[in-house]
Design an enzyme around this catalytic site. Structure first.
Site, PDB file in Angstrom:
ATOM      1  N   GLU A 416     -17.172  12.106 -25.239  1.00  0.00           N
ATOM      2  CA  GLU A 416     -17.525  11.447 -26.654  1.00  0.00           C
ATOM      3  C   GLU A 416     -18.699  10.712 -26.690  1.00  0.00           C
ATOM      4  OE1 GLU A 416     -15.832  12.904 -29.162  1.00  0.00           O
ATOM      5  OE2 GLU A 416     -13.817  13.412 -28.415  1.00  0.00           O
TER       6      GLU A 416
HETATM    7  C1  LIG Z   1     -12.187  15.810 -19.099  1.00  0.00           C
HETATM    8  C2  LIG Z   1     -13.340  16.003 -20.022  1.00  0.00           C
HETATM    9  C3  LIG Z   1     -13.177  16.695 -21.122  1.00  0.00           C
HETATM   10  C4  LIG Z   1     -14.431  16.989 -21.640  1.00  0.00           C
HETATM   11  N1  LIG Z   1     -14.272  17.590 -22.957  1.00  0.00           N
HETATM   12  C5  LIG Z   1     -15.642  17.916 -23.570  1.00  0.00           C
HETATM   13  C6  LIG Z   1     -15.524  18.738 -24.851  1.00  0.00           C
HETATM   14  O1  LIG Z   1     -14.294  19.345 -25.306  1.00  0.00           O
HETATM   15  N2  LIG Z   1     -16.461  19.407 -25.075  1.00  0.00           N
HETATM   16  C7  LIG Z   1     -17.654  19.255 -24.766  1.00  0.00           C
HETATM   17  O2  LIG Z   1     -18.792  19.498 -25.289  1.00  0.00           O
HETATM   18  N3  LIG Z   1     -17.894  18.231 -23.664  1.00  0.00           N
HETATM   19  C8  LIG Z   1     -17.001  17.550 -23.126  1.00  0.00           C
HETATM   20  N4  LIG Z   1     -16.689  16.937 -22.043  1.00  0.00           N
HETATM   21  C9  LIG Z   1     -17.952  16.501 -21.593  1.00  0.00           C
HETATM   22  C10 LIG Z   1     -18.480  15.040 -21.754  1.00  0.00           C
HETATM   23  O3  LIG Z   1     -18.715  14.970 -23.244  1.00  0.00           O
HETATM   24  C11 LIG Z   1     -19.759  14.645 -20.734  1.00  0.00           C
HETATM   25  O4  LIG Z   1     -19.376  14.750 -19.495  1.00  0.00           O
HETATM   26  C12 LIG Z   1     -20.504  13.404 -21.248  1.00  0.00           C
HETATM   27  O5  LIG Z   1     -21.099  13.717 -22.392  1.00  0.00           O
HETATM   28  C13 LIG Z   1     -21.432  12.997 -20.104  1.00  0.00           C
HETATM   29  O6  LIG Z   1     -22.217  13.963 -19.645  1.00  0.00           O
HETATM   30  P1  LIG Z   1     -22.548  14.337 -18.205  1.00  0.00           P
HETATM   31  O7  LIG Z   1     -20.975  14.433 -17.334  1.00  0.00           O
HETATM   32  O8  LIG Z   1     -23.476  15.491 -18.076  1.00  0.00           O
HETATM   33  O9  LIG Z   1     -22.996  13.133 -17.432  1.00  0.00           O
HETATM   34  P2  LIG Z   1     -24.627  12.709 -17.599  1.00  0.00           P
HETATM   35  O10 LIG Z   1     -25.357  13.053 -18.704  1.00  0.00           O
HETATM   36  O11 LIG Z   1     -25.292  13.151 -16.367  1.00  0.00           O
HETATM   37  O12 LIG Z   1     -24.628  11.345 -17.289  1.00  0.00           O
HETATM   38  C14 LIG Z   1     -24.466  10.375 -15.876  1.00  0.00           C
HETATM   39  C15 LIG Z   1     -24.514   8.970 -16.202  1.00  0.00           C
HETATM   40  O13 LIG Z   1     -25.945   8.718 -16.400  1.00  0.00           O
HETATM   41  C16 LIG Z   1     -25.898   7.942 -17.845  1.00  0.00           C
HETATM   42  N5  LIG Z   1     -26.830   8.466 -18.557  1.00  0.00           N
HETATM   43  C17 LIG Z   1     -27.393   9.615 -19.247  1.00  0.00           C
HETATM   44  N6  LIG Z   1     -28.239   9.537 -19.900  1.00  0.00           N
HETATM   45  C18 LIG Z   1     -28.539   7.905 -20.004  1.00  0.00           C
HETATM   46  C19 LIG Z   1     -29.456   7.487 -20.864  1.00  0.00           C
HETATM   47  N7  LIG Z   1     -30.684   8.231 -21.695  1.00  0.00           N
HETATM   48  N8  LIG Z   1     -29.637   6.183 -20.727  1.00  0.00           N
HETATM   49  C20 LIG Z   1     -28.932   5.327 -20.191  1.00  0.00           C
HETATM   50  N9  LIG Z   1     -27.796   6.077 -19.047  1.00  0.00           N
HETATM   51  C21 LIG Z   1     -27.848   7.479 -19.324  1.00  0.00           C
HETATM   52  C22 LIG Z   1     -24.678   8.253 -18.395  1.00  0.00           C
HETATM   53  O14 LIG Z   1     -24.102   7.077 -19.211  1.00  0.00           O
HETATM   54  C23 LIG Z   1     -23.701   8.345 -17.071  1.00  0.00           C
HETATM   55  O15 LIG Z   1     -23.330   6.935 -16.632  1.00  0.00           O
HETATM   56  C24 LIG Z   1     -15.752  16.499 -21.215  1.00  0.00           C
HETATM   57  C25 LIG Z   1     -15.886  15.960 -20.121  1.00  0.00           C
HETATM   58  C26 LIG Z   1     -14.691  15.736 -19.216  1.00  0.00           C
HETATM   59  C27 LIG Z   1     -14.766  15.001 -17.969  1.00  0.00           C
END
Ligand SMILES: Cc1cc2nc3c(=O)[nH]c(=O)nc-3n(C[C@H](O)[C@H](O)[C@H](O)COP(=O)(O)OP(=O)(O)OC[C@H]3O[C@@H](n4cnc5c(N)ncnc54)[C@H](O)[C@@H]3O)c2cc1C
Length: 598
Positions: A416
């Site tokens: 989220e």
């Molecule tokens: C168990 C689980 C359930 C989920 N359920 C859903 C779902 O139902 N539907 C759905 O669509 N998604 C879902 N997600 C996805 C989830 O919302 C994403 O994993 C999350 O938004 C982070 O994206 P990412 O994993 O690609 O991390 P990344 O975006 O790659 O982030 C990696 C790190 O970089 C940081 N970062 C990234 N951009 C910035 C910035 N601009 N400034 C500072 N820091 C930054 C982040 O905060 C994080 O610490 C789920 C994930 C999990 C693990």
């Protein structure tokens, strides 16, 4: 249908708490929940004890069909239909009812994940953005769980940066379908869902939402992911291979998918408030019982000051998170249903105008939703971590609930919107509002900057109220100095933004805890609340001062810096309380009741 409770009618705007004072009677607190809300809570408690709890081991082990069969039983109680308007087979319950339910579902993230994804991010896109035909087609089925819902935004290469999605949608030559191609990742309920809100770019450019049924050709799910926690929730990739989606299944407008994506996430973020509070209360109750029976050095560990400190601090942070959460629930509910406070009848509620008003309310308080999400998830991580510590080596064993709670908690800071992304919203939103002339933030800040460097402390007769006002002044001063220094480039100074967000969030936490404790005191209750507020506000002002110093030191040097630091030091100065004794008092009360009490 649950009727609206007596929601305080404070006419306020998003993030205006930074420049406005509120009175205890202005905010909604859990103590304001109506008999009907409490009845919803009891119903969910009973369902949990009879149907969920006995099945949790099997759900956590992913035993096929168990979670779905429990979810099906919840249909009889209306638990899958609460947010759906009556004319589409739902119960049209108010926001507090949904949040009361979310708090109960927070006890276990494995089952909670199924329920929350279906009723929240899965169903709400249709409730808020569906046209009449889409609502008639899907909502009755979602209400009865004839279809399970999921929300598919994230992709392998587009998580936080959701608008970088590569999934594309191309209009078929006959103009009847969009052909979707791409991959979604981490989709909750992905293994079993029948209806997905999928975000894809029309022509590779226009970010758009689509309602995609599982039985459309070319839709498939990946294997269940092996996760650190919430092991029983379903999380899979979703593949879209030349999926023909009828043009009638475009949700909202082409190119406006971001409006759907972000508004639905705001509500999801708010829901993590009660869910985190529910999970934390559960862990605290377990720790209180354990501390009373575990012996060391000839006494129970509950008699040790170090353990009492932990128990009290857990309760103090839960109190702050709970106070923030319900305040925001009240703000949004009030704005959703107008100044009259009378909930519209079912058909009007279901109308496009009703949905638009509700969406506006959610959007208005987007920063507050982010604060609730960040604060509650970080509070829960603190609580589960100390929970493991109180259990000693046993806390590291899978037979103990705290071990699972520790792993389950971690996801809340990631999904989220990560804590970092939400912190960008917390600072970005008031600055944007100020730039658009919607919030006189800089006018208020310049009044603070014009105060003499050694301003005598306002004599307000309430030490904690004085601390809240001082924290607001520090927030305004720090925001103004950072904005003056970096202007439009401020958003690139992320360390500063993170610190500013912490300050803003602490101000909201301090004020929410204070107002609730004063409201409880006026009703001759809240012994723990008064002590919690006394301790919390003093600890918080220290954190606010530190964050402010970090920002100010990056923005100026020499005399200007010295003056600003001196101002902040002056605002943050306060008379101490005996926090050790207050925490001991809180711990004694908690140990007597063996559960969290405000
Ligand atoms: C168990 C689980 C359930 C989920 N359920 C859903 C779902 O139902 N539907 C759905 O669509 N998604 C879902 N997600 C996805 C989830 O919302 C994403 O994993 C999350 O938004 C982070 O994206 P990412 O994993 O690609 O991390 P990344 O975006 O790659 O982030 C990696 C790190 O970089 C940081 N970062 C990234 N951009 C910035 C910035 N601009 N400034 C500072 N820091 C930054 C982040 O905060 C994080 O610490 C789920 C994930 C999990 C693990």
């Amino acid at each position: 249908m649950t009727t609206l409770t007596d929601i305080p009618r404070q006419a306020t705007r998003g993030t205006a708490f930074l420049i406005e004072d509120s009175r205890p009677q202005d905010i909604f607190t859990p103590e304001d929940l109506s008999e009907e809300h409490l009845a919803v809570g009891h119903m969910v408690d009973e369902f949990w004890a009879n149907e969920v709890e006995p099945n949790l081991p099997a759900i956590r082990e992913k035993k096929p069909g168990v979670a779905m069969s429990v979810l099906r039983k919840s249909v009889e109680l209306g638990l899958t239909a609460m947010a759906i308007p009556e004319e589409y087979g739902g119960m049209a319950m108010d926001l507090p009812s949904l949040m009361v339910t979310a708090e109960r579902m927070g006890r276990d993230g494995s089952y909670g994940g199924w329920h929350s994804a279906h009723t929240g991010i899965g169903t709400l896109p249709v409730v808020y953005f569906g046209n009449e035909q889409q609502k008639r087609k899907y909502l009755p089925k979602l209400a009865k769980l004839e279809m399970l819902a999921a929300y598919a935004l994230t992709e392998p290469l587009a998580g936080s940066d959701a608008l970088a999605a590569r999934t594309r949608a191309d209009l078929s030559p006959d103009g009847k379908h969009y052909i979707l191609n791409g991959q979604k990742m981490w989709i909750t309920n992905g293994g079993a869902a029948d209806l997905f809100t999928v975000f894809a770019k029309v022509g590779g450019e226009k970010f758009t939402a689509f309602l995609v049924e599982r039985n459309f050709p070319g839709v498939s799910s990946g294997a269940e992911e092996h996760k650190m926690g919430i092991t029983g929730s379903s999380t899979t990739a979703v593949y879209l291979d030349n999926v023909p989606v009828p043009v009638e299944n475009v949700l909202g407008e082409i190119g406006r998918g971001h409006v759907i994506a972000f508004n639905i996430l705001n509500l999801g973020r708010l829901k993590l408030g009660p869910a985190g509070v529910g999970a934390a209360k559960n862990v605290l109750a377990i720790c209180l019982k354990y501390a009373k029976q575990r012996k060391a050095f000839g006494s129970t560990i509950s008699e040790f000051g170090a353990i009492q400190h932990k128990l009290a601090e857990m309760a103090i942070r839960i109190f702050a998170a709970e106070s923030m959460t319900w305040r925001v629930v009240g703000l949004i509910e009030n704005q959703m249903h107008g100044a009259s406070g009378v909930r519209a009848d079912a058909s009007a509620n279901a109308s496009a105008a009703g949905s638009a008003q509700e969406l506006k309310a959610i959007e208005e308080f987007a920063a507050e939703c982010s604060m609730v999400k960040v604060y509650a998830s970080e509070m829960l991580d603190y609580v589960v971590d100390e929970g493991v510590q109180i259990h000693g080596g046993y806390g590291y064993h899978q037979d103990y609930t705290v071990e699972r709670a520790y792993r389950d908690s971690r996801i809340n800071r990631l999904f989220e919107g990560t804590s970092e992304i939400n912190r960008l919203v917390i600072t970005g939103m008031p600055l944007k509002r100020a730039a658009r002339g919607l919030l006189p933030l800089f006018e208020a800040a310049s009044a603070v900057l014009q105060e003499p460097e050694r301003q005598p402390k306002e004599a307000v007769g309430d030490a904690e109220l004085s601390l809240v006002r001082s924290a607001k002044k520090i927030a305004l001063l720090t925001l103004a100095v950072a904005h003056q220094k970096f202007g439009a480039q401020l958003e690139q100074q992320q360390e500063i933004i993170m610190n500013l967000s912490d300050i803003i969030m602490e101000v909201f936490a301090m004020e929410s805890a204070l107002l609730r404790s004063r409201k409880l005191a006026a009703a001759a209750g809240g012994a723990n609340a008064a002590d919690a507020c006394a301790v919390y506000s003093r600890d918080a002002i220290g954190r606010v001062e530190l964050s402010s110093r970090t920002v100010l030191s990056a923005c100026a040097q020499g005399d200007e810096l010295r003056q600003n630091l001196s101002r902040v030091r002056g605002y943050a100065s306060h008379d101490p309380v005996n926090a050790i004794e207050l925490r001991r008092r809180i711990a004694r009360r908690l140990l007597a009741s063996e559960r969290y009490t405000a």
